[in-house]
Design a protein around this motif. Structure first.
Motif, PDB file in Angstrom:
ATOM      1  N   PRO A  49      -0.388  -2.155 -12.841  1.00  0.00           N
ATOM      2  CA  PRO A  49       1.032  -2.044 -12.461  1.00  0.00           C
ATOM      3  C   PRO A  49       1.506  -3.313 -11.769  1.00  0.00           C
ATOM      4  N   ASN A  50       2.785  -3.609 -11.944  1.00  0.00           N
ATOM      5  CA  ASN A  50       3.396  -4.723 -11.222  1.00  0.00           C
ATOM      6  C   ASN A  50       4.004  -4.267  -9.905  1.00  0.00           C
ATOM      7  N   LEU A  51       4.481  -3.011  -9.884  1.00  0.00           N
ATOM      8  CA  LEU A  51       5.130  -2.469  -8.694  1.00  0.00           C
ATOM      9  C   LEU A  51       4.763  -0.997  -8.557  1.00  0.00           C
ATOM     10  N   ILE A  52       4.448  -0.579  -7.328  1.00  0.00           N
ATOM     11  CA  ILE A  52       4.156   0.828  -7.048  1.00  0.00           C
ATOM     12  C   ILE A  52       5.180   1.333  -6.048  1.00  0.00           C
ATOM     13  N   LEU A  53       5.975   2.327  -6.486  1.00  0.00           N
ATOM     14  CA  LEU A  53       6.902   3.017  -5.590  1.00  0.00           C
ATOM     15  C   LEU A  53       6.119   4.173  -4.987  1.00  0.00           C
ATOM     16  N   LEU A  54       5.730   4.046  -3.716  1.00  0.00           N
ATOM     17  CA  LEU A  54       4.715   4.908  -3.124  1.00  0.00           C
ATOM     18  C   LEU A  54       5.295   5.719  -1.972  1.00  0.00           C
ATOM     19  N   ASP A  55       5.229   7.054  -2.139  1.00  0.00           N
ATOM     20  CA  ASP A  55       5.647   7.940  -1.057  1.00  0.00           C
ATOM     21  C   ASP A  55       4.639   7.853   0.083  1.00  0.00           C
ATOM     22  N   ILE A  56       5.113   7.913   1.316  1.00  0.00           N
ATOM     23  CA  ILE A  56       4.218   7.818   2.467  1.00  0.00           C
ATOM     24  C   ILE A  56       3.574   9.159   2.770  1.00  0.00           C
ATOM     25  N   GLU A  57       4.355  10.221   2.837  1.00  0.00           N
ATOM     26  CA  GLU A  57       3.849  11.534   3.245  1.00  0.00           C
ATOM     27  C   GLU A  57       3.516  12.356   2.010  1.00  0.00           C
ATOM     28  N   MET A  58       2.201  12.451   1.710  1.00  0.00           N
ATOM     29  CA  MET A  58       1.718  13.233   0.568  1.00  0.00           C
ATOM     30  C   MET A  58       0.473  13.998   0.985  1.00  0.00           C
ATOM     31  N   PRO A  59       0.226  15.160   0.370  1.00  0.00           N
ATOM     32  CA  PRO A  59      -1.019  15.885   0.651  1.00  0.00           C
ATOM     33  C   PRO A  59      -2.225  15.048   0.222  1.00  0.00           C
ATOM     34  N   GLY A  60      -3.362  15.237   0.898  1.00  0.00           N
ATOM     35  CA  GLY A  60      -4.539  14.444   0.580  1.00  0.00           C
ATOM     36  C   GLY A  60      -4.375  13.030   1.101  1.00  0.00           C
ATOM     37  N   LEU A  61      -4.483  12.074   0.214  1.00  0.00           N
ATOM     38  CA  LEU A  61      -4.296  10.668   0.612  1.00  0.00           C
ATOM     39  C   LEU A  61      -2.823  10.388   0.849  1.00  0.00           C
ATOM     40  N   SER A  62      -2.502   9.878   2.008  1.00  0.00           N
ATOM     41  CA  SER A  62      -1.134   9.466   2.275  1.00  0.00           C
ATOM     42  C   SER A  62      -0.848   8.145   1.571  1.00  0.00           C
ATOM     43  N   GLY A  63       0.421   7.803   1.522  1.00  0.00           N
ATOM     44  CA  GLY A  63       0.780   6.519   0.919  1.00  0.00           C
ATOM     45  C   GLY A  63       0.151   5.343   1.659  1.00  0.00           C
ATOM     46  N   ILE A  64       0.053   5.464   2.998  1.00  0.00           N
ATOM     47  CA  ILE A  64      -0.578   4.409   3.791  1.00  0.00           C
ATOM     48  C   ILE A  64      -2.031   4.249   3.382  1.00  0.00           C
ATOM     49  N   ASP A  65      -2.747   5.399   3.227  1.00  0.00           N
ATOM     50  CA  ASP A  65      -4.164   5.349   2.831  1.00  0.00           C
ATOM     51  C   ASP A  65      -4.329   4.734   1.449  1.00  0.00           C
ATOM     52  N   VAL A  66      -3.428   5.106   0.531  1.00  0.00           N
ATOM     53  CA  VAL A  66      -3.503   4.568  -0.828  1.00  0.00           C
ATOM     54  C   VAL A  66      -3.308   3.049  -0.817  1.00  0.00           C
ATOM     55  N   CYS A  67      -2.334   2.593  -0.063  1.00  0.00           N
ATOM     56  CA  CYS A  67      -2.055   1.145  -0.004  1.00  0.00           C
ATOM     57  C   CYS A  67      -3.242   0.392   0.570  1.00  0.00           C
ATOM     58  N   ARG A  68      -3.813   0.941   1.636  1.00  0.00           N
ATOM     59  CA  ARG A  68      -4.973   0.276   2.235  1.00  0.00           C
ATOM     60  C   ARG A  68      -6.122   0.172   1.251  1.00  0.00           C
ATOM     61  N   GLN A  69      -6.362   1.217   0.480  1.00  0.00           N
ATOM     62  CA  GLN A  69      -7.455   1.192  -0.488  1.00  0.00           C
ATOM     63  C   GLN A  69      -7.161   0.209  -1.616  1.00  0.00           C
ATOM     64  N   ILE A  70      -5.901   0.136  -2.030  1.00  0.00           N
ATOM     65  CA  ILE A  70      -5.520  -0.843  -3.065  1.00  0.00           C
ATOM     66  C   ILE A  70      -5.842  -2.261  -2.596  1.00  0.00           C
ATOM     67  N   ARG A  71      -5.466  -2.580  -1.366  1.00  0.00           N
ATOM     68  CA  ARG A  71      -5.722  -3.917  -0.841  1.00  0.00           C
ATOM     69  C   ARG A  71      -7.208  -4.140  -0.602  1.00  0.00           C
ATOM     70  N   ALA A  72      -7.904  -3.087  -0.154  1.00  0.00           N
ATOM     71  CA  ALA A  72      -9.334  -3.229   0.118  1.00  0.00           C
ATOM     72  C   ALA A  72     -10.112  -3.541  -1.153  1.00  0.00           C
ATOM     73  N   GLU A  73      -9.622  -3.070  -2.307  1.00  0.00           N
ATOM     74  CA  GLU A  73     -10.300  -3.320  -3.583  1.00  0.00           C
ATOM     75  C   GLU A  73      -9.889  -4.655  -4.198  1.00  0.00           C
ATOM     76  N   GLY A  74      -9.089  -5.432  -3.456  1.00  0.00           N
ATOM     77  CA  GLY A  74      -8.738  -6.769  -3.924  1.00  0.00           C
ATOM     78  C   GLY A  74      -7.538  -6.841  -4.826  1.00  0.00           C
ATOM     79  N   ASN A  75      -6.783  -5.759  -4.928  1.00  0.00           N
ATOM     80  CA  ASN A  75      -5.577  -5.762  -5.762  1.00  0.00           C
ATOM     81  C   ASN A  75      -4.404  -6.312  -4.952  1.00  0.00           C
ATOM     82  N   ASP A  76      -4.361  -7.640  -4.853  1.00  0.00           N
ATOM     83  CA  ASP A  76      -3.334  -8.273  -4.024  1.00  0.00           C
ATOM     84  C   ASP A  76      -2.073  -8.617  -4.812  1.00  0.00           C
TER      85      ASP A  76
END
Length: 382
Positions: A49-76
């Motif tokens: 993806p070029n752009l992710i429109l990411l909700d912050i408050e979601m069940p399970g992984l929050s948007g914040i958690d998802v973003c952190r994992q994306i960056r942690a895996e090197g997807n800059d």
């Protein structure tokens, strides 16, 4: 716009909100994928993806958690735009710390969303342009560094050559520098003591020495096939194995090696001057030694003559007195003769005084010569 459609992920647990966002994005040649949770979004990152429109408050992984994992895996490269009904400062700072690129309220109008997407596209295009410029700059720098590398080798040689104190050190330095240009060869250095030949091996063979002697008679710069000869005062360089299929490289090599040999020639000239100075100093030291020996001999002879004159004077006086007894002279005759003897003795004493003064001056000169000789031996020159 890129060749492939701009890929957008819409990630929100609210199906109605996803539908609204997707509807607003329709008609703009975007490639859109919907996800109801963060885990599905992470699993689909291979869609690039070029752009992710990411909700912050979601069940399970929050948007914040998802973003952190994306960056942690090197997807800059992928841009993350948070979508939330809350826009307080704490939420914005948390989103920024997680690696988010932008923020948009859930109730934002269509025009705001589309403008945000356009800005994301422009940002990505700017990044691509910057990467392209960076790649070009790197390639240009690499080309420049290659050229500078050849010049750098010359500069390093010139700096190091200043530290060479003998032809052996300088000759080995030249041989060790040639491989930096993909070359090898032979070198002959001449100084006040003779000629010195150097090659890849520790000792040049008789054939290599003969070749160097022959090429010394060629011109300042002579090239035949894959061989290059450079003749400068005190230095002859023969380079083998030139790439005859790359005349530009040969031209650069000829220019660089001409500078190298000219620098080596200047260093050898300085060495020869130093050798001549040392030879002259050695001759002066030897002259001082000879003069020192002569002065010592003169001083010793003078001292011996002085002692002998004193003894002769005393012996003469004693003989005269003995003769007076046997000759039967009158008192007046003896007095007269004693006057002659006393006068002679006085004259001899005066001569002795002058001689002693000369002896003292000679001794002082001898001490200065000895000090000069000692200083010359310690310093290697006068």
């Amino acid at each position: 716009m890129t060749e492939n459609p701009f890929c957008i992920f819409v990630v929100d647990d609210d199906a109605l909100l996803r539908l609204v966002i997707v509807d607003q994005l329709q008609g703009h040649n975007y490639r859109i994928h919907e996800f109801a949770n963060g885990a599905d979004c992470l699993a689909a990152l291979d869609l690039q993806p070029n752009l992710i429109l990411l909700d912050i408050e979601m069940p399970g992984l929050s948007g914040i958690d998802v973003c952190r994992q994306i960056r942690a895996e090197g997807n800059d490269e992928v841009q993350v735009m948070f979508v939330s009904a809350h826009d307080d400062l704490e939420i914005l700072l948390t989103a920024f710390d997680a690696g988010g690129n932008d923020f948009i309220p859930k109730n934002a109008k269509k025009e705001v969303l589309l403008r945000k997407v356009e800005l994301a596209i422009e940002t990505e295009q700017q990044k691509r342009n910057l990467r392209s410029q960076l790649d070009y700059a790197r390639q240009t720098a690499f080309t420049a560094m290659s050229s500078l590398g050849e010049t750098g080798a010359i500069l390093h040689f010139l700096r190091t050559s200043f530290q060479c104190r003998t032809p052996e050190q300088l000759g080995r330095l030249i041989i060790e520098t040639l491989p930096q240009y993909g070359a090898n060869g032979l070198v002959k250095l001449a100084d006040a003591f003779g000629e010195h030949d150097f090659g890849p091996e520790p000792v040049c063979s008789p054939l290599e020495r003969s070749i160097l002697t022959y090429v010394m008679k060629l011109g300042r710069i002579y090239q035949a096939g894959d061989r290059l000869v450079l003749n400068f005062p005190y230095v002859t360089l023969l380079v083998n194995g030139l790439d005859v299929n790359d005349p530009d490289a040969i031209g650069r090599l000829r220019d660089h090696l001409a500078i190298l040999v000219e620098g080596a020639s200047a260093r050898m000239e300085a060495m020869v001057s130093e050798q001549q100075r040392q030879l002259q100093a050695k001759v002066r030291l030897e002259s001082i030694r000879e003069l020192n020996a002569l002065l010592s001999e003169i001083e010793q002879n003078q001292q011996a003559n002085h002692v002998q004159l004193v003894n002769l004077s005393e012996q003469h006086r004693s003989n005269m007195e003995n003769a007076f007894v046997h000759l039967g002279l009158t008192d007046s005759q003896e007095f007269l003769l004693h006057g002659y003897v006393d006068e002679l003795t006085t004259q001899l004493d005066q001569l002795f005084d002058k001689d002693n003064q000369l002896a003292l001056r000679l001794h002082q000169i001898l001490e200065k010569q000895n000090a000069l000789l000692a200083g010359g031996e310690d310093g290697g020159a006068v």
